[in-house]
Scaffold this motif. Structure first.
Motif, PDB file in Angstrom:
ATOM      1  N   TRP A  64      43.182 -17.136   3.714  1.00 15.75           N
ATOM      2  CA  TRP A  64      43.722 -18.486   3.918  1.00 15.75           C
ATOM      3  C   TRP A  64      42.684 -19.567   3.691  1.00 15.75           C
ATOM      4  CZ3 TRP A  64      46.279 -16.512   8.988  1.00 15.75           C
ATOM      5  CH2 TRP A  64      47.455 -15.806   8.646  1.00 15.75           C
ATOM      6  N   PHE A  65      41.499 -19.373   4.195  1.00 13.35           N
ATOM      7  CA  PHE A  65      40.506 -20.450   4.095  1.00 13.35           C
ATOM      8  C   PHE A  65      39.400 -20.128   3.108  1.00 13.35           C
ATOM      9  CE2 PHE A  65      41.674 -20.140   8.699  1.00 13.35           C
ATOM     10  CZ  PHE A  65      42.634 -21.127   8.658  1.00 13.35           C
ATOM     11  N   GLY A  66      39.437 -18.932   2.578  1.00 11.38           N
ATOM     12  CA  GLY A  66      38.382 -18.571   1.652  1.00 11.38           C
ATOM     13  C   GLY A  66      37.024 -18.383   2.291  1.00 11.38           C
ATOM     14  N   THR A  67      37.019 -18.223   3.606  1.00  7.56           N
ATOM     15  CA  THR A  67      35.743 -17.975   4.271  1.00  7.56           C
ATOM     16  C   THR A  67      35.249 -16.595   3.860  1.00  7.56           C
ATOM     17  OG1 THR A  67      36.679 -19.125   6.154  1.00  7.56           O
ATOM     18  CG2 THR A  67      34.608 -17.940   6.520  1.00  7.56           C
ATOM     19  N   SER A  68      33.995 -16.519   3.503  1.00  6.54           N
ATOM     20  CA  SER A  68      33.512 -15.224   3.060  1.00  6.54           C
ATOM     21  C   SER A  68      33.490 -14.262   4.240  1.00  6.54           C
ATOM     22  CB  SER A  68      32.132 -15.348   2.453  1.00  6.54           C
ATOM     23  OG  SER A  68      31.202 -15.630   3.458  1.00  6.54           O
ATOM     24  N   ILE A  69      33.632 -13.001   3.925  1.00  2.94           N
ATOM     25  CA  ILE A  69      33.824 -12.004   4.973  1.00  2.94           C
ATOM     26  C   ILE A  69      32.518 -11.696   5.683  1.00  2.94           C
ATOM     27  CG2 ILE A  69      34.273  -9.540   5.226  1.00  2.94           C
ATOM     28  CD1 ILE A  69      36.701  -9.882   3.624  1.00  2.94           C
ATOM     29  N   GLY A  70      32.595 -11.696   7.003  1.00  2.36           N
ATOM     30  CA  GLY A  70      31.431 -11.313   7.793  1.00  2.36           C
ATOM     31  C   GLY A  70      30.331 -12.352   7.738  1.00  2.36           C
ATOM     32  N   HIS A  71      29.250 -12.023   8.373  1.00  2.00           N
ATOM     33  CA  HIS A  71      28.048 -12.861   8.410  1.00  2.00           C
ATOM     34  C   HIS A  71      28.271 -14.183   9.132  1.00  2.00           C
ATOM     35  CE1 HIS A  71      25.935 -10.177   5.743  1.00  2.00           C
ATOM     36  NE2 HIS A  71      27.047 -10.110   5.039  1.00  2.00           N
ATOM     37  N   LEU A  72      27.176 -14.844   9.353  1.00  2.72           N
ATOM     38  CA  LEU A  72      27.244 -16.133  10.025  1.00  2.72           C
ATOM     39  C   LEU A  72      27.174 -17.282   9.050  1.00  2.72           C
ATOM     40  CD1 LEU A  72      25.239 -15.885  13.306  1.00  2.72           C
ATOM     41  CD2 LEU A  72      27.591 -16.586  12.959  1.00  2.72           C
ATOM     42  N   MET A  73      26.982 -16.961   7.781  1.00  4.16           N
ATOM     43  CA  MET A  73      26.910 -18.025   6.786  1.00  4.16           C
ATOM     44  C   MET A  73      27.206 -17.384   5.441  1.00  4.16           C
ATOM     45  SD  MET A  73      22.816 -18.266   6.973  1.00  4.16           S
ATOM     46  CE  MET A  73      22.663 -17.576   8.601  1.00  4.16           C
ATOM     47  N   ASP A  74      27.417 -18.221   4.453  1.00  2.04           N
ATOM     48  CA  ASP A  74      27.629 -17.651   3.138  1.00  2.04           C
ATOM     49  C   ASP A  74      26.349 -16.972   2.678  1.00  2.04           C
ATOM     50  OD1 ASP A  74      30.228 -18.354   2.937  1.00  2.04           O
ATOM     51  OD2 ASP A  74      29.822 -20.322   2.076  1.00  2.04           O
ATOM     52  N   GLN A  75      26.573 -15.966   1.850  1.00  5.33           N
ATOM     53  CA  GLN A  75      25.452 -15.122   1.453  1.00  5.33           C
ATOM     54  C   GLN A  75      24.282 -15.932   0.875  1.00  5.33           C
ATOM     55  OE1 GLN A  75      26.651 -11.561   1.475  1.00  5.33           O
ATOM     56  NE2 GLN A  75      24.522 -11.079   1.822  1.00  5.33           N
ATOM     57  N   GLN A  76      24.593 -16.988   0.159  1.00  4.26           N
ATOM     58  CA  GLN A  76      23.468 -17.651  -0.519  1.00  4.26           C
ATOM     59  C   GLN A  76      22.526 -18.348   0.442  1.00  4.26           C
ATOM     60  OE1 GLN A  76      26.703 -18.660  -1.055  1.00  4.26           O
ATOM     61  NE2 GLN A  76      26.824 -20.857  -1.324  1.00  4.26           N
ATOM     62  N   PHE A  77      22.983 -18.565   1.677  1.00  6.65           N
ATOM     63  CA  PHE A  77      22.111 -19.263   2.605  1.00  6.65           C
ATOM     64  C   PHE A  77      21.230 -18.320   3.403  1.00  6.65           C
ATOM     65  CE2 PHE A  77      25.814 -22.092   2.183  1.00  6.65           C
ATOM     66  CZ  PHE A  77      25.154 -23.153   1.579  1.00  6.65           C
ATOM     67  N   LEU A  78      21.514 -17.036   3.247  1.00  7.99           N
ATOM     68  CA  LEU A  78      20.727 -16.073   4.016  1.00  7.99           C
ATOM     69  C   LEU A  78      19.269 -16.227   3.661  1.00  7.99           C
ATOM     70  CD1 LEU A  78      22.974 -12.928   3.732  1.00  7.99           C
ATOM     71  CD2 LEU A  78      22.503 -14.267   5.761  1.00  7.99           C
ATOM     72  N   GLY A  79      18.470 -16.317   4.695  1.00  4.20           N
ATOM     73  CA  GLY A  79      17.041 -16.371   4.454  1.00  4.20           C
ATOM     74  C   GLY A  79      16.566 -17.705   3.926  1.00  4.20           C
ATOM     75  N   GLN A  80      17.491 -18.660   3.772  1.00  4.83           N
ATOM     76  CA  GLN A  80      17.075 -19.975   3.305  1.00  4.83           C
ATOM     77  C   GLN A  80      16.680 -20.837   4.490  1.00  4.83           C
ATOM     78  OE1 GLN A  80      17.085 -20.761  -0.093  1.00  4.83           O
ATOM     79  NE2 GLN A  80      17.381 -18.551  -0.086  1.00  4.83           N
ATOM     80  N   PRO A  81      15.848 -21.837   4.264  1.00  4.46           N
ATOM     81  CA  PRO A  81      15.561 -22.754   5.369  1.00  4.46           C
ATOM     82  C   PRO A  81      16.806 -23.570   5.702  1.00  4.46           C
ATOM     83  CG  PRO A  81      14.531 -23.502   3.334  1.00  4.46           C
ATOM     84  CD  PRO A  81      15.069 -22.140   3.056  1.00  4.46           C
ATOM     85  N   MET A  82      16.799 -24.134   6.893  1.00  4.78           N
ATOM     86  CA  MET A  82      17.956 -24.873   7.372  1.00  4.78           C
ATOM     87  C   MET A  82      18.229 -26.088   6.486  1.00  4.78           C
ATOM     88  SD  MET A  82      20.300 -24.750   9.217  1.00  4.78           S
ATOM     89  CE  MET A  82      20.864 -24.260  10.770  1.00  4.78           C
ATOM     90  N   SER A  83      19.509 -26.293   6.212  1.00  2.26           N
ATOM     91  CA  SER A  83      19.892 -27.480   5.453  1.00  2.26           C
ATOM     92  C   SER A  83      21.283 -27.849   5.911  1.00  2.26           C
ATOM     93  CB  SER A  83      19.907 -27.159   3.959  1.00  2.26           C
ATOM     94  OG  SER A  83      20.889 -26.174   3.724  1.00  2.26           O
TER      95      SER A  83
END
Ligand SMILES: Nc1ncnc2c1ncn2[C@@H]1O[C@H](COP(=O)(O)OP(=O)(O)OP(=O)(O)O)[C@@H](O)[C@H]1O
Ligand SMILES: Nc1ncnc2c1ncn2[C@@H]1O[C@H](COP(=O)(O)OP(=O)(O)OP(=O)(O)O)[C@@H](O)[C@H]1O
Ligand SMILES: [Mg+2]
Ligand SMILES: [Mg+2]
Lengths: 332, 628, 386, 614
Positions: free
Chosen positions: A164-183
């Motif tokens: 319904w919302f296109g939220t990616s499955i699992g995790h606390l954020m979209d994959q591309q933000f993993l390990g990235q600094p906060m933005s």
């Protein structure tokens, strides 16, 4: 009171010592050690293990020493703030936890606050409107939350959130933000994902809290002092909040001690299912792999929090109800 | 309909409670009126529906009750008549009236406060709701009010928790709460039951003043016909929820018409009674005292010392509400070096000022509170027991031999046990008889305290104040103890039931040789019951003597004042409030020098005046000096 | 009686000072003789939802005695030609005429592209249900061989009211069989933990002092050991030749032994406050022992919380093994329980493709609701103010 | 300028700025040219990230496997082929001479020379502290080390006394023993080359105990956790663990080019998202992975296939290379004397195999797409023969019953449980780790089938560590595991899996251990047929012609299958492989397995590219 607190803090030391022995025993209990699990992990995908190298590693990390010696090394290190070394991550334990700690605290604190924010009003409502449609309806909803295992709820929510919302499955954020600094984008992505674990972890807890608040409140509602308060012309809601609610909080206060460690440990299973970047899955993995210093230090950390939590909750109890004497025996 | 002259007009109100197997009609088609600025007394038997009526007027009766009828309240400030029962439940209008326009003093002051908030906080709240004041002003108002109701140290009481106050002190705090907003109508449900006569006089004086100054009307619910006589303008007599007789106080007192009213008048104990004379209750319940309670025969001759108390003291540390880091406050010395003996078969009356330590003392004797020091020895002929240190078997034996009737009937009854369970519990604990025989004993006990058998399956909260008190008495008697400590056992009983209970206790005493320590504020009752009387003041026994001696020849100034403050159910002897209504602190200043310790407690000792008459005075004074 | 207070009014109604108090039951009626337990039961009976819930639970527990008879299939019956068959709907009318309950026959085709089994109803094939019939063989309680069923599919037909799972087993039958374990085993752990929690917490709260100090430290210690490592450790030391059922029983029991802490603390805290009440003092002065004071005077005052907690623990008891199975410790086939069924449904595949496998949550919800209403009723029956 | 235009977009800037030499200088003089002009392949274009999902941080170990840059590797037909090496020579299976590519560089630009071999051989393998137990066992033949020689900057030679036919296969294996490590980088961490105070500082900084730990930590290749460690793989890790996402960026010095002269890999980056393994299928089904082969199971296929409609992914089914997707392992070393005797009796093993209804299992669990088979080689192997596949792999309850009866497991009548020779009922506990979802299903089916031949089965789930331990300890009578790892061997590959050679072989762990430890541990195989297998294996090691080897292989296969040492159930199971629709050069059909295909390794992921036109 101050003397009592000091005394309690003094008692913590032997308690924590006992806990540390137990924790150590429990993580040592399963046969084998990390290296054995490591070999098995390798074998599971078909790799061959170089036994020789592993024996060396074992020797390096003192696994050929007796258990009491290892316990001693670990606990002395722990006391000095050296939490040991994670075999799995090949990093000092303190570095492994890293970011996960903050995310865990975020998820837990939001969940706990949501739980309280939702549970208390509903609990109060269903106690004061016992057997109304609202009471039945909310009870029903809450119980569904309890009755459906978290992992199923997690899967269903994830699946439909995605559809319904296109939220990616699992995790606390979209994959591309993993390990990235906060933005900003990352924060937004976290917020987008946060509701799923919060709902899942929160449902069962909320419903439980609602039922308990309701039950405890029902007991207090008929007390004479409620009538006195009404006779003062107080608004019924204020009456409720100030008198019966406060007295019914006893159960809640007695339990806040356990809230502290859960903030850190998080709901492990749900976190595993949702593959959250929290500490819970890490702990489980560490336990399963017998990454013993990581697991042990983590558990000890939780134990310290538990012990502090119990103290806090006892002190809060004494504040909540001045009749409570924490020290004396049954008669005055 | 309501005449504008009436402040409150109650029109055909009905209140009933559903019960398993039927319903209880507590108030039946009841009508009455309260005139502005006048005191209307509501008298009637225990359980006749007075408190229910009071609560129903306020609209705070518990939701299970069915209330119908109309209650018109004509607020002089708003010059508008409203039907209180028709107002929206807990709506804004009725809330504005509650606490501010109609104040209520609850019958059970002991349990009417929340245990976890300070007294001051709970009183102050009324002001918060109904007045716009700064916190400072509020505190000042509350402290002023607390001072008016007789507290020596209002600011200290402000920060105390209800459970740290004595019964009488809580009742006074309750009164302060009801009066703090100066309401147009005060519903005072037994406002002085826990107060000794001197404080009672002080409170009554306060009420009179307020009534005069503010034109406050009072609906006074009381058993004490003496108070009625001193205070009331009109009297309504209620019996089983219905009006029996009503009219101006003179008419009722001088010319009672209804059989019930007459009976009530006749049941009042008074000082002119002979020692052997029996009270005449409205209905005499024949009780087979011998079969009522199981009891071994008296092994010891009458007159031996049954309980001896030596130098018992107890002090309390007060909890502070404002954080736990504050310094500990000075301890209250609740019981201060008390010594006395109780003889087998006698009744020792204990009277004293509210908050002087009577309850604490009695709890010490029961091992309910641990004394700081002192010794208590119990000797029923089977060898003496060191009460304060007994353990195991000895303690258990002691528990069967000494029983207590609690001052607060509400909180001393387990709220989740039925009456049958409560009264039968001591029997069960000590394994007396089997199920059937216990049930039988319970039934007879219930009968003898004048409750119907249907009471057995009900829970304590569904009883009236007096009914609960009687349940407590029945429980204390169940085991047939040697010594019964009665802490205000009849304060909530109307004169008729009181007569019935007192007779019962007296019968038990004479036939089975029970011994009583009888704490009461009602001196007439003490006079009727006690063989000897001890008078307590501020933790110490100031005078102890045989009953007649105290009544006829009091020596200590406090005792004297006490006797002077007894209200008589007689319109010819109204209380002189100016004389007796002064605060006890002020009164103490007027004491003769020889009764003052001048700051050193050791200065005082018990001076023997002969004939068992001891009085607390300066060590070296002459007995004659004291009598002067 | 226009102005009752102003002038002297005297009631003319007959006056009998000896009349018993109004209301309540008549003298000598059974209400007066009844013990508190009986009274509670009477009050409980008036609470309709609770009564129905109780009856439902009773039926459920009766049902698990005769599941073999109730279930249309044996739990182990599987049919590789009917894997992942969706639920079959029951019909009464065929071609406008009444036939009685029946299902349409099914044709399975393999979709070789998506590797999915596709089932279509064959509208010509009416498979009438049979009642009180002989069908699948089973061993009643593992003792007696039989094949008598309440309802069976038509000869050669199928009856999968709730569909089938990945081995072609009837979901309905599995749910029915699963009830047997789900409604019984976990109870053990819950009971252990409750008894311990109330007793230990009660004593700690009532006695206070040193005892409380020690108990609190023990609680801290136990509380500090999260359940997961404990499960892992326990699973590792459980003898391998124990059957999964016994292992699960053991784990449940040990968890019960460790789980009392939360409750004990709640009980203790409450009793610390309640023990200051006068009625406790009164009971002490009557010579009541600790157990009596705790059991009769204090715990009833905390009953609502206990009942609520108990009803809340029941889902945990029914679904306990789902968590365990995450760690590979739960119950396993061939043992069937609701938890096992739900664990098997633990994949996105099921949600997306075979949602009927999630059906076991329905009985869980029903049972939990029933326990909850029952608890409510008990609470109210024990509540003196109702 | 022309050169820069040919550079991959991601490197253009650096090259233009002179930070990076142009492609021609980065490549070895003689790069490995990959021909892509086959019907199924096509030369591609640069650019793009491939997202992959892994079930845990440790799974970055898949990267070096699928990169599959080896000194010598297999081609699609499992022939040896020089990869990092320019060429190699083997004499008598004893003398191995390796020629490096001139100008070949590590990913940090340092030259890849024989110094790297020397460093590894002398300063690592022969350092008494780094390798306490001496050089890795793979180098020992009959307990003798080879002679290592550096012939020149580009040539090294390893010479054994006895033939070492495994050596090339070892080098071509998915996780090969590294003969060379980046010496110039690692010297920083080596006691011999680093000043002690500097070393101490490094030890302190990395939070390890001593320099050995430091060196080990910095030189880990199996799991490329050190982003600074130079590599020869197509992509190098750039993320420092712990992390939720690992980014592998192109190695600008990679040695392969396509036929157009474009340096491989085409893809700029491989982005590995870490998550729970259970979620991988779900996430793949929502298009969150561009290339997924791990953590997917056959059962996910339908779901993934449905997702094709909504997301630009393509799901293919590859064939798994295991000799049996799932196999029962009777423990010939079990302690229970009665069961031990029975399992050693070939009739019992055959009966058990005959008692399994493989068709049903195939239908129920594998949608009928797998192949009922004994645990043996697949038709894709040149060694395949149908009789191996069918040896005792048919369903014949009567014969099974007869065999069991003969073997002394008797029963009254035609139903019920048999009794063992000592009078116990024939109940058999089968242990499993319960890792794969279908284990329990298959076991359930087998339980039912075996009930028909009078054996009652109980399934016990044990933790992996415990599982091995109990088997080696002889406490387990029968277990479930996968069949032969390599189901598609050539005669050149070692037949060691068929003989007791390793303690990992669950049917005879002690015998295997005996061989492995050179007789020091375990027990000598005392079953005639097992001994025969071992002898054949030794014979294979000595043989040096293909014919000889083929013959030995066939003897072994025939013995192994007819003796039913392991009870295979089905093989050729299918594995879903998901790719982004536009990802080219990943074949639709392929063999999936660790050994010898290194998962995607032999299909060369460095040649994959995004066809934006597709
Ligand atoms: N909540 C209740 N449920 C059932 N019955 C009740 C309840 N409250 C009061 N009653 C009954 O109503 C009657 C009147 O009670 P009420 O408290 O008004 O008596 P009272 O006149 O105030 O007596 P007392 O002088 O003893 O206080 C009593 O018989 C009592 O048992
Ligand atoms: N738990 C307590 N904590 C602190 N102070 C207490 C406590 N209990 C009693 N006191 C104090 O002890 C004194 C004596 O109280 P006690 O209850 O014995 O009075 P009493 O003589 O029974 O008065 P009353 O006639 O009003 O019931 C009071 O000043 C009271 O405030
Ligand atoms: Mg009353
Ligand atoms: Mg008192």
């Amino acid at each position: 009171m101050i003397r009592y607190i000091l005394w309690r803090i003094a008692v913590m030391i032997p308690t924590l010592f006992m806990i540390s022995v137990l924790v150590f025993t429990i993580i040592e209990l399963p046969p084998g050690d990390y290296f054995e699990s490591y070999i098995e992990e390798m074998r599971a995908i078909g790799e061959k293990a170089d036994m020789q190298q592993i024996d060396e590693l074992r020797a390096r990390y003192g696994f050929n020493e007796s258990e009491p010696v290892r316990y001693f090394h670990w606990i002395t290190g722990f006391v000095q703030g050296d939490f040991g070394y994670s075999f799995e991550y090949r990093l000092p334990v303190s570095e492994v936890v890293g970011d996960r700690l903050w995310l865990t605290i975020l998820v837990s604190v939001v969940t706990i606050i949501m739980t309280w924010l939702i549970a208390f009003p509903i609990g109060i409502y269903s106690a004061t409107h016992q057997y109304s449609w609202g009471d039945y309806g909310l009870t029903f909803l809450g119980l569904i939350g309890i009755a459906v295992p978290n992992f199923i709820l997690a899967l269903v929510l994830m699946y439909f959130a995605n559809i319904w919302f296109g939220t990616s499955i699992g995790h606390l954020m979209d994959q591309q933000f993993l390990g990235q600094p906060m933005s900003w984008a990352k924060a937004k992505s976290i917020l987008e994902h946060l509701w799923i674990p919060v709902v899942i972890i929160g449902t069962a807890g909320t419903a439980g809290m609602v039922r308990r608040v309701r039950a405890n409140l029902l007991d207090e509602l008929n007390k004479q002092y409620v009538m006195t308060a009404r006779a003062k012309g107080l608004h019924p809601f204020k009456v409720l909040i100030k008198y019966p609610l406060r007295l019914s909080l006893n159960f809640f206060i007695s339990d806040i001690g356990s809230v502290l460690p859960t903030i850190i440990s998080g709901a492990e299973i749900t976190a595993v299912v949702l593959s959250l970047e929290t500490t819970g899955p890490m702990l489980i993995r560490a336990l399963q792999n017998q990454d013993m210093y990581l697991a042990g230090s983590f558990l000890m950390f939780l134990a310290v929090l538990t012990v502090i939590g119990v103290l806090v909750s006892d002190i809060a109890l004494a504040f909540l109800d001045p009749r409570i004497r924490l020290q004396g025996g049954r008669t005055k | 309909m309501a005449e504008c002259a009436d402040l409150l007009y109650v029109d055909k109100i009905n209140v009933s409670f559903p019960m398993p197997g039927g319903r209880i009609e507590a108030v039946k088609s009841f009508s009455m009126r309260v005139r502005p600025g006048k005191v209307t007394a509501l008298v009637g038997e225990s359980g006749s529906g007075k408190s229910v009526l009071g609560r129903s007027i306020m609209g705070i009766e518990s939701p299970v009750a069915n209330v119908s009828g109309q209650v018109f309240f004509h607020d002089p400030e708003m010059a508008k008549t409203v039907d209180l029962l028709a107002l929206p439940h807990d709506g804004r209008q009725i809330r504005h009236i509650r606490g501010s326009r109609i104040g209520m003093i609850f019958q059970e002051p002991m349990t009417s406060f929340s245990p976890v908030h300070t007294v001051g906080n709970q009183i102050e709240e009324v002001l918060t709701v109904h007045a716009v004041l700064s916190p400072k002003e509020k505190r000042a108002r509350v402290e002023e009010m607390l001072g008016l109701v007789g507290f020596d140290n209002p600011s200290r009481v402000f920060d105390m928790y209800p459970f740290e106050l004595s019964g009488g002190m809580r009742q006074r705090a309750m009164i302060a709460m009801a009066l703090i907003c100066k309401p147009a109508l005060l519903i005072a449900d037994e406002p002085t039951t826990a107060l000794d006569v001197t404080i009672q006089a002080q409170i009554l004086k306060l009420l009179m003043e307020l009534q005069e100054k503010l034109g406050m009307a009072i609906l006074l619910i009381t058993h004490d016909l003496g108070v009625v006589a001193s205070l009331a303008d009109d009297v309504v007599v209620i019996y089983r929820g219905e009006v029996m007789e009503s009219g101006p106080v003179e008419a009722i007192f001088q010319n009672p018409q209804h059989a019930y009213t007459k009976g009530l008048m006749a049941a009042v104990p008074h000082f002119e009674m002979d020692r052997g004379e029996r009270l005449k209750p409205l209905r005499e319940i024949k009780v087979d005292t011998a079969g009522l309670i199981e009891r071994c025969s008296t092994k010891q001759a009458k007159g031996d010392v049954l309980l001896s108390v030596r130098n018992v003291s107890k002090s309390f540390q007060v909890k502070r509400s404002n954080g736990f880091f504050s310094k500990a406050t000075a301890a209250t010395l609740a019981v201060n070096d008390v010594s006395f003996d109780i003889m087998r078969g006698e009744t020792l009356g204990l009277v004293g000022e509210s908050g002087c330590g009577k309850t604490t003392l009695s709890k010490i004797l029961m091992r309910g509170v641990t004394a700081n020091h002192g010794a208590v020895t119990f000797n029923d002929g089977d060898g003496s027991i060191d009460v304060l240190n007994a353990q195991g078997q000895a303690l258990q034996a002691l528990r069967t031999k000494i029983q207590m009737v609690f001052q607060d009937p509400v909180s001393s009854l387990s709220p989740r046990m039925t009456v049958r369970g409560i009264v039968g519990e001591p029997l069960e604990i000590h394994g007396r008889g089997n199920r059937a025989s216990r049930l039988d004993v319970v039934r007879r006990l219930i009968h003898s305290i004048g409750l119907p058998e249907s009471a057995m399956g009900r829970y304590p909260h569904s009883f009236s104040g007096g009914q609960r008190q009687r349940i407590g008495i029945a429980r204390a008697l169940a085991l047939g103890p040697d010594l019964v400590i009665c802490d205000e056992p009849v304060s909530a009983l109307d004169v008729s039931v009181q007569a019935q209970i007192l007779n019962l206790m007296k019968d038990l005493k004479s036939e089975l040789g029970l011994t009583y320590l009888f704490i009461s504020h009602n001196l007439a009752v003490i006079n009727y019951m006690a063989d000897r009387v001890a008078v307590m003041y501020a933790g110490r026994i100031v005078e102890i003597a045989p009953c007649e001696t105290i009544m006829r020849n009091p020596v200590h100034p406090y005792t004297k004042k006490l006797l002077a403050a007894v209200p008589m159910p007689n319109l010819d002897h109204p209380l002189d409030f100016d004389l007796i209504g002064q605060p006890s602190k002020a009164a103490k200043k007027l004491w003769a020098r020889q009764f003052h310790d001048d700051g050193t407690p050791d200065n005082l000792t018990h001076v023997d005046l002969g004939g068992g008459h001891l009085v607390l005075a300066r060590r070296n004074v002459d007995a004659r000096e004291l009598r002067a | 009686m226009s102005s009752p207070a102003a002038n002297h009014y005297v009631s003319t109604a007959p006056f009998d000072p000896y009349a018993a108090e109004q209301g309540g039951a008549a003298e000598g009626s059974s209400f007066n003789q009844a013990s508190q337990l009986k009274l509670t039961w009477w009050r409980f009976k008036r609470h309709k939802p609770a009564l129905y819930a109780g009856v439902l639970l009773l039926l459920a527990y009766l049902m698990i005695v005769i599941v073999e008879f109730l279930a249309p299939y044996n739990v182990h019956t599987r049919d590789v030609d009917r894997i992942y068959a969706p639920p079959q709907s029951l019909h009464l009318f065929h071609d406008g005429s009444f036939v009685g309950p029946f299902v349409y026959g099914r044709i399975m085709t393999l979709d070789m592209d998506t590797l999915r089994r596709v089932y279509t109803d064959d509208k010509n094939k009416v498979e009438k249900l049979r009642f009180f019939c002989s069908g699948d063989r089973y061993r009643f309680w593992g003792l007696v061989d039989a094949n008598f069923h309440l309802v069976c599919p038509a000869e050669g037909g199928s009856l999968f009211v709730l569909g089938t799972d990945r081995l072609g087993r009837d979901v309905l039958s599995r749910i029915l069989y699963g009830a047997r374990i789900s409604l019984t085993i976990g109870l053990l752990g819950v009971m252990t933990s409750f008894v311990l929690g109330i007793v230990i917490g009660g004593l700690a709260g009532y006695w206070g002092g040193w005892f409380d100090m020690i108990v609190q430290r023990i609680i801290e210690v136990l509380h500090s050991i999260p359940s997961i490592p404990l499960w892992l450790a326990m699973a590792a030391i459980m003898p391998a030749d124990w059957s999964p059922l016994v292992v699960y029983l053991g784990i449940t029991f040990i968890l019960g032994l460790l789980d009392w802490t939360g409750l004990a603390r709640a009980v203790r805290s409450k009793l610390l406050a309640l023990r200051e009440e006068d009625y406790v003092l009164a009971a002490q002065m009557m010579g009541a022992g600790s157990s009596r004071i705790i059991g009769r005077h204090l715990i009833p005052g905390f009953m609502s919380h206990l009942i609520a907690s108990a009803t809340l623990t029941i889902p945990g008891m029914i679904l306990g093994e789902t968590t365990l199975s995450f760690l590979g410790l739960g119950l396993r086939p061939p043992i069937t329980s609701w938890g096992v069924l739900l664990t098997e449904a633990r994949s996105v595949n099921v949600i997306a493709l075979y949602p009927w496998l999630l059906f076991p949550v329905v009985p869980v919800i029903v049972i939990i609701l029933a326990f909850n209403f029952l608890g409510d009723g008990l609470r109210d029956a024990a509540d003196p103010y109702k | 300028a022309q050169d820069v235009a040919r550079e991959p977009l991601s490197l253009k800037e650096a090259v233009a700025a002179g930070k990076l030499p142009p492609m021609a200088e980065r490549l070895p003089k003689v790069p490995r040219v990959i021909p892509l002009n086959t019907p199924n392949l096509a030369p591609g274009r640069y650019g793009g990230d491939v997202r992959m999902l892994i079930g845990g941080q440790r799974d970055i170990r898949y990267m070096p496997i699928i990169s599959y840059s080896r000194l010598i590797g297999y081609d699609l037909h499992f022939n040896f082929q020089p990869d990092l090496l320019e060429r190699f020579e083997v004499v008598e299976e004893r003398i191995f001479t390796f020629h490096l590519r001139e100008g070949h560089r590590w990913s940090d630009g340092s030259p890849f020379t024989t110094e790297d071999f020397r460093y590894t051989w002398e300063d690592m393998f022969h350092d008494k502290e780094l390798y306490i137990g001496g050089i890795p066992t793979v180098f020992r033949v009959n307990d003798k080390e080879p002679v290592f020689e550096v012939l020149d900057a580009l040539t090294v030679r390893y010479t054994w006394e006895d033939p070492n036919p495994d050596f090339l296969a070892e080098l071509a294996s998915p996780v090969a023993t590294r003969l060379m490590m980046p010496a110039s980088y690692l010297k920083t961490y080596h006691r011999k080359y680093q000043k002690p105070d500097k070393l101490a500082k490094l030890i302190e900084k990395k939070g390890v105990q001593d320099w050995v730990a430091l060196h080990q930590k910095m030189s880990r290749t199996v799991r490329p956790e050190n982003p600074d460690l130079p590599t020869l793989d197509a992509w190098m890790n750039t993320t420092k663990p712990p992390a939720g996402q690992f980014i592998f960026a192109r190695n600008p010095y990679y040695h392969r080019v396509d036929e157009n002269g474009l340096q491989l890999p085409y893809l700029d980056r491989m982005v590995l998202g870490v998550g729970s393994g259970d979620l991988v299928a779900a996430k793949t089904g929502t298009g969150e992975s561009d290339l997924q082969f791990t953590n997917l199971d056959f059962t996910d296929y339908t779901f993934l296939k449905n997702a094709e409609k909504r997301f630009p992914i393509k799901v293919n089914l590859w064939k798994r290379t295991q000799g049996s997707r799932i196999a029962l392992m009777p423990n010939l070393n079990c302690k229970d004397p009665v069961w031990n005797a029975l399992l050693r009796d070939v009739r019992v093993r055959r009966a058990m195999s005959l008692g399994i209804n493989r068709e049903e299992i195939n239908k129920a669990v594998f949608f009928g797409l797998a192949q009922p088979s004994a645990n043996t080689v697949l038709p894709e192997s040149p060694l395949f023969k149908p009789e191996y596949r069918d040896a005792y792999a048919i369903y014949d309850v009567d014969q099974a019953n007869a065999l069991l009866q003969e073997a002394g497991m008797v029963r009254e009548g035609a139903h019920g449980i048999r009794t063992l020779p000592d009078g116990r009922p024939a109940t058999l506990i089968i242990e499993t780790t319960g890792d794969s979802g279908f284990d329990s299903d298959v076991l359930e089916l087998i339980t039912d089938e075996w009930y028909k031949i009078g054996i009652r089965v109980f399934v016990h789930v044990a933790h992996r560590e415990l599982f091995r331990r109990r088997i080696t300890g002889g406490e387990t009578v029968m277990s479930v595991w996968m069949g032969l790892d390599n189901g598609v061997p050539t005669a050149d590959m070692s037949p060691r899996e068929l003989a007791p050679t390793s303690d990992e072989q669950l049917q005879w762990p002690l015998w295997g251990l005996h061989t492995l430890s050179g007789g020091g541990d375990g027990r000598r195989a005392d079953l005639k047929e097992a001994k025969a297998l071992l002898d054949l294996f030794y014979e294979w090691r000595r043989s040096d012609t293909l014919e000889e080897r083929t013959a030995i292989w066939h003897q072994m296969l025939s013995l192994y299958t007819s003796q039913v040492f392991t009870i295979g159930i089905v093989n050729g199971g299918l594995q879903p492989i998901v790719r982004a629709k536009k990802l080219r050069n990943l074949p639709d059909k392929g063999l999936y397995g660790f050994d010898p295909t290194a998962y995607l390794g032999i299909y060369m992921p460095d040649t994959f590219w995004y066809d934006e036109d597709a």
